[in-house]
Design a protein around this motif. Structure first.
Motif, short mmCIF file in Angstrom:
data_model
loop_
_atom_site.label_atom_id
_atom_site.label_comp_id
_atom_site.label_asym_id
_atom_site.label_seq_id
_atom_site.Cartn_x
_atom_site.Cartn_y
_atom_site.Cartn_z
N VAL A 132 -3.92 -4.42 3.50
CA VAL A 132 -5.21 -4.85 3.02
C VAL A 132 -5.85 -3.44 2.63
N PRO A 133 -6.79 -3.21 1.97
CA PRO A 133 -7.59 -2.16 1.71
C PRO A 133 -8.05 -1.43 3.02
N GLY A 134 -7.93 -0.37 3.18
CA GLY A 134 -8.49 0.40 4.61
C GLY A 134 -7.69 0.23 5.80
N ALA A 135 -6.12 -0.23 5.61
CA ALA A 135 -5.41 -0.82 6.81
C ALA A 135 -4.63 0.70 7.11
N THR A 136 -5.18 1.70 6.44
CA THR A 136 -4.39 2.91 6.88
C THR A 136 -5.33 4.12 7.61
N LEU A 137 -6.60 3.47 7.72
CA LEU A 137 -7.62 4.43 8.18
C LEU A 137 -7.32 4.78 9.90
N PRO A 138 -7.68 5.97 10.09
CA PRO A 138 -7.26 6.53 11.46
C PRO A 138 -7.79 5.60 12.69
N HIS A 139 -8.86 4.67 12.35
CA HIS A 139 -9.19 3.79 13.79
C HIS A 139 -8.46 2.69 13.82
N VAL A 140 -7.36 2.36 12.80
CA VAL A 140 -6.36 1.18 12.70
C VAL A 140 -5.32 1.54 13.41
N SER A 141 -4.75 0.74 14.39
CA SER A 141 -3.74 1.04 15.25
C SER A 141 -2.92 -0.20 15.38
N VAL A 142 -1.51 0.05 15.73
CA VAL A 142 -0.60 -0.89 16.26
C VAL A 142 -0.33 -0.56 17.66
N LEU A 143 0.59 -1.45 18.32
CA LEU A 143 0.84 -1.32 19.77
C LEU A 143 2.32 -1.62 20.04
N VAL A 196 -8.02 -10.88 7.71
CA VAL A 196 -8.96 -9.59 7.05
C VAL A 196 -8.82 -9.29 5.57
N ALA A 197 -9.83 -9.10 5.01
CA ALA A 197 -9.81 -8.88 3.57
C ALA A 197 -9.91 -7.30 3.16
N GLU A 198 -10.56 -6.56 4.12
CA GLU A 198 -10.79 -5.37 3.83
C GLU A 198 -11.41 -4.51 5.20
N ILE A 199 -11.01 -3.45 5.50
CA ILE A 199 -11.11 -2.48 6.65
C ILE A 199 -11.89 -1.43 6.13
N GLN A 200 -13.18 -1.22 6.74
CA GLN A 200 -13.80 -0.06 6.35
C GLN A 200 -14.03 0.93 7.55
N PRO A 201 -14.66 2.06 7.44
CA PRO A 201 -14.58 2.83 9.00
C PRO A 201 -15.73 2.19 9.80
N ASP A 202 -16.50 1.52 9.65
CA ASP A 202 -17.48 1.10 10.60
C ASP A 202 -17.54 -0.55 10.76
N ARG A 203 -16.68 -1.32 10.09
CA ARG A 203 -16.71 -2.63 10.07
C ARG A 203 -15.33 -3.33 9.20
N VAL A 204 -15.28 -4.59 9.54
CA VAL A 204 -14.17 -5.33 8.97
C VAL A 204 -14.71 -6.42 7.99
N ARG A 205 -14.34 -6.78 6.87
CA ARG A 205 -14.86 -7.80 6.03
C ARG A 205 -13.55 -8.80 6.14
N LEU A 206 -14.10 -10.08 6.54
CA LEU A 206 -12.99 -11.10 6.52
C LEU A 206 -12.91 -12.11 5.33
N SER A 207 -11.89 -12.76 5.38
CA SER A 207 -11.73 -13.60 4.15
C SER A 207 -12.92 -14.70 3.85
N THR A 208 -13.58 -14.77 4.85
CA THR A 208 -14.51 -15.77 4.88
C THR A 208 -15.97 -15.13 4.50
N GLY A 209 -16.19 -14.06 4.19
CA GLY A 209 -17.11 -13.34 3.65
C GLY A 209 -17.83 -12.57 4.91
N ALA A 215 -17.10 -2.52 13.59
CA ALA A 215 -15.82 -2.31 14.32
C ALA A 215 -15.78 -0.62 14.27
N ASP A 216 -15.44 -0.01 15.59
CA ASP A 216 -15.09 1.37 15.36
C ASP A 216 -13.63 1.55 15.77
#
Length: 510
Positions: A242-253, A334-347, A352-353
């Motif tokens: 999704v847009p923003g999925a590669t931002l630095p505050h997005v992690s996998v474990l 998740v529809a989009e990730i921004q630097p300070d928030r996450v937008r869901l499919s529900t709107g 989130a940091d």
């Protein structure tokens, strides 16, 4: 589940235990020279072994006796009562044993017995060298088994991970929660591999597997030849697209490096969105709540972990997490990730940091595919874990094998299964021709609640619940066409062990 400590406030078994107090199948926990010891009676025989499991220190007195073996109640490791030898992962080390004497109606624990020595192997049927690709559960179990079984030829472990083999299940549990010490994570100290003449090459990625030349090519261009090879490269996380999925505050474990990077962010993070209500997602949520972060979980399912455990345990898990302050957004993606928030499919928008995604993994079959190995939703292996190439075996998350319990080919992404396969693959590399017939087992832990699961039920048409899930005391049995497929337990360790044994008996006929 953290490792337990030993206790010396138990009776001194060198002073004797009345045989009348020790019925067949009875166990007495005591100590010898300050070490916790378990005295066990089986018919007319007496055994004295270390009282705590060598994996996480589980109390073996709460475990299950099966023949002349004992199984740990926590994570189902199995040991021989006669020799203390570890017979089944996740434990790696044998138990210590002591000599027992009967005198004047009492059982006395005497001197310690010598450790089991590896057998001598006939060299004619052994490979000239063994290469293991992958430093996870299967690969680590395999290299240790090769040496334990007496193989003295060259053994090379090639791992793309920067770290020496470590206890991966702990990453999403106690280590991430800050309740486990970093020095608990390594499977073995570096000296272990040198002492056992195991050539471990960390941070070495294999880029080509050549069955014709019986060699592998590393990312630096060098080649390593093999007589036999085990492919145990595991799985790779599915990335959010999704847009923003590669931002630095997005992690996998997945790796220790992933976990350390995530922990480093916790110093400034306050609000986290966990994407996915799977095992990893929910364990991460519990760990981050333990650290005091605000946690929101987003998943498309109606219940957490529903695909594997069903709605009833899913509701229990949801209520447990909600009681610890987790907020759920189920039926959403998740529809989009921004630097300070996450937008869901529900709107809806969630501040989130930190974002952690746990939306599944896929088997890493690239090497196998390029080498021409047969694939089947993973790497296809026979009952001996042998691939379509006779000198190449596969184990762990990538292996899809014929499971005698279900009568189907299955692939399982669980740590203990991978360890057990690594053991069997190593033995078969040495010519033992042992069928892999272990019953799949896994555990998951959330706060102080653990769920144990034995069997395999990709689909079921009904499930029965015994007990009270809300009280974290229940057994859930999953059925398909009137055949019992799997059993999940909460707060009932012995029931889980008994279910495992019952599945084994159904498979073997005894």
């Amino acid at each position: 589940m953290t490792k337990s400590s030993s206790s010396t406030d138990k009776p001194d078994l060198t002073q004797g235990v009345p045989l009348a107090d020790l019925a067949d199948g009875g166990m007495v926990t005591g100590q010898v020279g300050g070490k916790p010891v378990l005295l066990v009676r089986r018919a007319d025989e007496l055994f004295a072994i270390g009282a705590t499991c060598t994996h996480y220190g589980g109390p073996l007195a709460d475990g299950l006796l099966v023949g002349d073996t004992i199984r740990c109640p926590w994570h189902h490791a199995c040991f021989s009562l006669r020799t203390g030898e570890v017979l089944g992962p996740p434990a790696q080390d044998d138990l210590k044993c002591w000599r027992v004497e009967q005198q004047d109606g009492k059982a006395f624990v005497r001197d310690a017995l010598p450790a089991v020595r590896p057998p001598r192997l006939a060299s004619a049927r052994l490979p000239e060298s063994v290469v293991i690709i992958g430093g996870g559960a299967a690969g680590t179990a395999a290299v240790e088994t090769l040496r334990r079984e007496g193989y003295s030829g060259p053994v090379t472990l090639l791992s793309a991970d920067r770290s020496l083999p470590y206890d991966r299940p702990n990453l999403s549990k106690d280590y991430l929660a800050g309740t486990a010490n970093a020095d608990w994570l390594p499977m073995r100290p570096p000296t272990f591999y040198a002492d056992h003449d195991i050539d471990v090459r960390s941070d070495n990625r294999v880029v080509k597997l050549s069955p014709e030349q019986k060699s592998v090519t590393l990312s630096d261009g060098s080649n390593v030849s093999y007589g036999a090879l085990l492919l145990a490269v595991g799985a790779v996380p599915i990335r959010l697209d999704v847009p923003g999925a590669t931002l630095p505050h997005v992690s996998v474990l997945r790796t220790l490096a992933d976990c350390d990077a995530l922990i480093a962010r916790l110093g400034t993070a306050r609000r986290c969105v966990v994407v996915g209500a799977s095992f990893i997602g929910m364990e991460v949520a519990a760990a981050l709540r333990t650290r005091g972060l605000e946690v929101h979980v987003v998943a498309p399912e109606a219940h957490p972990m529903e695909r594997v455990l069903g709605a009833t345990l899913g509701d229990m898990i949801k209520a447990l997490h909600e009681s610890h302050g987790v907020t759920f957004h189920l039926g959403a993606t998740v529809a989009e990730i921004q630097p300070d928030r996450v937008r869901l499919s529900t709107g809806a928008e969630l501040a989130a940091d930190l974002v952690v995604t746990g939306i599944g993994v896929r088997p890493d079959v690239a090497l196998a595919q390029d080498a021409g190995l047969a694939l089947d939703k993973g790497v296809a292996v026979d009952e001996f874990l042998q691939t379509s190439e006779p000198d190449i075996y596969a184990a762990g998350d990538i292996a899809r094998w014929p499971d005698p319990g279900t009568g189907q080919r299955i692939r399982v992404e669980h740590w203990v299964v991978a360890e057990r396969q690594g053991v069997v693959a190593a033995r078969n590399i040495l010519g033992q021709r042992q069928r892999f017939a272990a019953v799949p087992f896994f555990w998951t832990q959330h706060y102080d609640v653990a769920i144990n699961y034995v069997g395999h039920a990709e689909q079921w048409d009904r499930f029965d619940v015994d007990g009270d899930p809300a009280a974290h005391d229940c057994t859930v049995t999953y059925w398909g066409k009137d055949k019992r497929l799997a059993v999940a337990t909460v707060g009932r360790d012995l029931a889980s062990l008994r279910a495992e044994v019952a599945f084994e008996q159904e498979t073997t006929g005894h």
